[in-house]
Structure formats: structure tokens, C-alpha cells
Design a protein around this motif. Structure first.
Motif, short mmCIF file in Angstrom:
data_model
loop_
_atom_site.label_atom_id
_atom_site.label_comp_id
_atom_site.label_asym_id
_atom_site.label_seq_id
_atom_site.Cartn_x
_atom_site.Cartn_y
_atom_site.Cartn_z
N LYS A 162 64.59 24.11 27.72
CA LYS A 162 63.81 25.01 28.46
C LYS A 162 63.23 26.28 27.75
O LYS A 162 63.95 26.60 26.92
CB LYS A 162 64.62 25.56 29.42
CG LYS A 162 64.16 26.64 30.54
CD LYS A 162 65.15 27.32 31.64
CE LYS A 162 64.29 28.33 32.35
NZ LYS A 162 65.30 28.77 33.29
N THR B 296 62.53 29.45 25.82
CA THR B 296 63.35 30.69 26.27
C THR B 296 62.98 31.59 25.01
O THR B 296 62.80 31.29 23.84
CB THR B 296 64.71 30.15 25.91
OG1 THR B 296 65.22 29.09 26.82
CG2 THR B 296 65.87 31.41 26.02
N ARG C 205 64.77 35.39 24.27
CA ARG C 205 65.60 36.59 24.72
C ARG C 205 65.96 37.52 23.67
O ARG C 205 66.22 36.94 22.47
CB ARG C 205 66.94 36.11 25.22
CG ARG C 205 67.94 36.86 25.88
CD ARG C 205 69.11 36.20 26.44
NE ARG C 205 70.14 37.04 26.97
CZ ARG C 205 70.22 37.88 28.11
NH1 ARG C 205 69.07 37.51 29.02
NH2 ARG C 205 71.34 38.27 28.23
N ASP D 268 63.88 39.50 28.38
CA ASP D 268 63.97 37.96 28.91
C ASP D 268 62.86 37.76 29.14
O ASP D 268 61.89 38.48 30.01
CB ASP D 268 64.89 37.74 30.07
CG ASP D 268 66.62 37.96 29.56
OD1 ASP D 268 66.88 36.93 28.90
OD2 ASP D 268 67.16 38.73 30.00
N GLY D 269 62.07 36.59 28.73
CA GLY D 269 60.95 35.99 29.20
C GLY D 269 59.69 36.56 28.36
O GLY D 269 59.73 37.81 27.86
N GLN E 272 55.31 29.83 30.79
CA GLN E 272 56.40 28.85 31.06
C GLN E 272 57.82 29.37 30.52
O GLN E 272 58.91 29.09 30.71
CB GLN E 272 55.93 27.70 30.20
CG GLN E 272 54.96 27.18 30.83
CD GLN E 272 54.65 25.77 30.24
OE1 GLN E 272 55.25 25.54 28.86
NE2 GLN E 272 53.82 24.80 30.82
N TYR E 273 57.84 30.66 29.89
CA TYR E 273 58.70 31.42 29.27
C TYR E 273 59.44 32.32 30.44
O TYR E 273 60.74 32.99 29.98
CB TYR E 273 58.68 32.18 28.12
CG TYR E 273 58.28 31.52 26.72
CD1 TYR E 273 59.43 31.22 25.94
CD2 TYR E 273 57.20 30.89 26.43
CE1 TYR E 273 59.39 30.24 24.84
CE2 TYR E 273 57.08 30.21 25.29
CZ TYR E 273 58.05 29.81 24.45
OH TYR E 273 57.89 28.93 23.30
N GLY E 274 58.79 32.13 31.46
CA GLY E 274 59.44 33.23 32.59
C GLY E 274 59.05 34.54 32.61
O GLY E 274 58.51 35.18 31.88
N LEU E 275 59.30 35.17 33.83
CA LEU E 275 58.96 36.50 34.06
C LEU E 275 59.66 37.29 32.80
O LEU E 275 60.76 37.41 32.57
CB LEU E 275 59.65 36.90 35.44
CG LEU E 275 59.30 38.56 35.66
CD1 LEU E 275 57.99 38.59 36.10
CD2 LEU E 275 60.20 38.82 36.96
N GLU E 276 58.73 38.34 32.43
CA GLU E 276 59.02 39.06 31.12
C GLU E 276 59.76 40.38 32.02
O GLU E 276 59.09 41.03 32.84
CB GLU E 276 57.81 39.64 30.34
CG GLU E 276 58.25 40.46 29.44
CD GLU E 276 57.07 40.87 28.49
OE1 GLU E 276 56.96 41.95 27.79
OE2 GLU E 276 55.74 39.98 28.68
N GLU F 70 60.05 44.96 35.42
CA GLU F 70 59.43 43.62 35.30
C GLU F 70 57.84 43.76 34.83
O GLU F 70 57.16 44.87 35.36
CB GLU F 70 59.64 43.08 36.63
CG GLU F 70 61.02 42.61 36.96
CD GLU F 70 61.05 41.51 38.21
OE1 GLU F 70 60.23 41.78 38.91
OE2 GLU F 70 62.30 41.29 38.53
#
Length: 339
Positions: free
Chosen positions: A241, A243, A245, A258-259, A263-267, A287
Motif C-alpha cells: 500500500k 505509504t 509517514r 500522513d499521506g 494514492q498515498y491517501g489524504l495528506e 487536512e
């Protein structure tokens, strides 16, 4: 050399994945103008030149001879970065180069010397610094929100893709190495930014899944500075996944990023205050949603810094000297493995 008008006239060398994104960022900025793109694939050049209504070429040297080019974005594979950057600097052009800047700290430093002698801007862009959550974390560290830093941890990884072993990333002559010089260079730069310089280093390089030996698909790096602060870094091509971090721990609390969007997810950034035992740390969170299909904020912020650097005749934010520092750590990691 510098443009006396309002817009900086720019050529982009290399229009692969990142080059295309930089072409869009340059074209969208109110104080820069895309005048040429260059790539060895004529079809790619023609398509991008048509899209942005600029000149296209498969040979970069004539572009450097043009008087209507003030700055060059270099987005080639790693082994060509310093070669193209140096030629641009010797031609009197400002240079905005993709990370890691090259595969030799000595070669990057030679470019730094040329830029200093000629009064040119030479930036190697580690764009993760300009992601809003990371930038805000740095501001809070500098403000002393979490007290003196004790250590940081960072993870940056993806799962690669089928056939990755056949791409240039896995050709040492072109890439300079594996995941340590790829995503590892980003988090090494972050470690330098928050805690460097470092005085000791331990590096473990492993090939755990992809058939790319002797190149590594995982890099584990431990760094310590003169004050005993430690950076623990892991870059991976076997993160199933995607990532990112970054964890920063100070005497009075912590900051967690995080993020990176997509595709790395919500920053997001989390600030927690120090707590002991069974206490639950009070936290505050910010966020930073990304806009699908648009260049991310970090790219736009990076280019804005460079444009202002050219206008003001001074480095704003990072420069190629930061790439020299990161490459020295990467080189030490590879030398330890082969030595």
C-alpha cells in the motif's frame, strides 16, 4: 543571465512522467512561459509541443544556445541530470533539476560552483518539503511547539509494478542504485532538513522481492547527529500500500504527517502534546485535500520559490547544495554495501 521582462522563459528537458507535470506547472504560472520541450522520442515531443503551443526538439544542446531561454527544467533519468544541468549552467541558464540531482555528489557540487561563479540559480527539487503538511510541520518545529527534537522516523514506499525490473529505475548505470537513491533521497533530505547534519550512519540494503539484485528494493537508514538526535528511515518498493509517514518527536510532544494525496491517501498533519503513562495525548489535526487530475500543491509551491529565486537573484528554499548533502549519505550507504 536573466529575463528582464515579467515572465521567465523556460525549456523542459525530459517529458516523461515528471517532465509533463513540470511543463504544466510552468505553463500555468503567471510569471513563467514555456517556450520549448525536449525528449528523445519525437512523438512525445510533438504531442507536448502541440499541447502547449511551444517548440519541440529531440536535441537539448541547441535549446541551450537560444537567447529566448532563461531557465531549464531538467527531468531526465538520474545519470543524465548533472550532465544536462551543467551544460545549461555553462550556457548561462538557471537550472531547476529533478531529485536526486544526479548520481554523484561531486558532480552536483561542480555545478554548484559554476552557478555561484555566474550568479545563477541551481535548484535540485525535493518537492516533499513543499507539501503543505510537511511545510507546516517544519514551521511548528521551528516555533518550538514540540520542544527540542529528539528523533524522527520516516517511511516512504510503494509496491512498484509488474515489469518494474525492466524499467530504467532498476538499471544501475542509469539510476545510480535502487530504492535508496529513488524514494530514499526524499526522506534523507527531510532528515537533513529537520535534524542534519549527521555525524554517523548505518545502512542496510535488502533485495526482498523484485529480481533486481544487486540493487535494493528496501533501504533502512539510521542517522545520528552531533547532539545524539536520531533519524530512522525506511524506503521500500515492497510496500503493498503506497505509504508516506513522517514522525517528529520532541521533548513536549509530536508531529505526524500522513499521506501525500492521490494514492498515498489524504495528506494531514497531527500535533499531539506530551502525555505520560495511560494519559491520552490531546491532539489537533489539519487536512490538505488534493485536487484530482491537477498538479499537487508541492509542485506549484516549488516552482513559485524558483521563480522568485530567479527574480530576486538569491536562493529561496532548497538549492543544489541540499542535493550534495543527501547524495553523500546515499553514497556512504552504497559504499558500505560494496566495501
Amino acid at each position: 543571465m536573466g529575463n528582464t521582462g515579467h515572465s521567465i522563459r523556460v525549456a523542459v528537458i525530459g517529458v516523461g512522467g515528471m517532465g509533463k507535470r513540470w511543463a504544466q506547472v510552468v505553463a500555468d504560472h503567471s510569471e513563467s512561459m514555456l517556450v520549448a520541450v525536449c525528449h528523445p522520442d519525437q512523438e512525445k515531443v510533438d504531442a507536448l509541443a502541440k499541447q502547449f503551443e511551444c517548440d519541440g526538439s529531440t536535441d537539448w544542446q541547441p535549446i541551450f544556445d537560444r537567447r529566448d531561454v532563461d531557465a531549464v527544467v531538467v527531468a531526465t533519468p538520474h545519470a543524465l541530470l548533472t550532465h544536462v544541468s551543467r551544460a545549461a549552467l555553462e550556457s548561462g541558464k538557471h537550472v531547476f533539476c529533478e531529485k536526486p540531482g544526479g548520481i554523484s555528489s561531486t558532480a552536483i557540487q561542480e555545478g554548484v560552483n559554476i552557478a555561484q561563479q555566474r550568479g545563477l540559480r541551481y535548484r535540485v527539487n525535493f518537492n516533499i518539503r513543499l507539501h503543505p503538511a510537511v511545510t507546516l510541520a517544519k514551521e511548528k518545529v521551528d516555533e518550538g511547539v514540540i520542544g527540542n527534537l529528539m528523533f524522527l522516523k520516516a517511511i516512504y514506499g510503494h509496491a512498484a509494478r509488474e515489469g518494474y525490473e525492466n524499467e530504467w529505475w532498476c538499471n544501475k548505470d542509469i539510476s545510480g542504485g535502487g530504492e535508496l537513491i529513488d524514494q530514499g533521497s526524499h526522506i534523507i533530505d527531510l532528515a537533513n532538513w529537520f535534524l542534519g547534519p549527521f555525524t554517523s550512519q548505518a545502512t542496510v540494503l535488502e533485495t526482498g522481492f523484485w529480481p533486481i539484485a544487486p540493487l535494493e528494493d528496501n533501504a533502512f537508514v539510521l542517522l545520528k547527529n552531533a547532539q545524539g538526535r536520531v533519524a530512522q528511515l525506511h524506503a521500500s518498493w515492497t510496500h503493498w500500500k503506497k505509504t508516506f509517514r513522517l514522525e517528529l518527536y520532541g521533548e513536549n510532544g509530536y508531529l505526524l504527517v500522513d499521506g501525500l494525496g492521490g494514492q498515498y491517501g489524504l495528506e494531514r498533519l497531527t500535533h499531539g502534546k506530551r502525555a505520560f503513562g495511560r494519559e491520552t495525548p490531546p491532539e489537533q489535526q489539519w487536512e490538505f485535500p488534493s485536487e484530482p487530475g491537477k498538479p499537487d500543491t508541492a509542485l506549484k509551491n516549488s516552482w513559485e520559490q524558483f521563480v522568485q529565486s530567479v527574480h530576486q537573484g538569491r536562493d529561496i528554499g532548497m538549492s543544489a547544495t541540499d542535493a550534495v548533502a543527501a547524495l553523500k549519505i546515499i553514497e556512504a550507504g552504497y559504499n558500505a554495501r560494496t566495501g
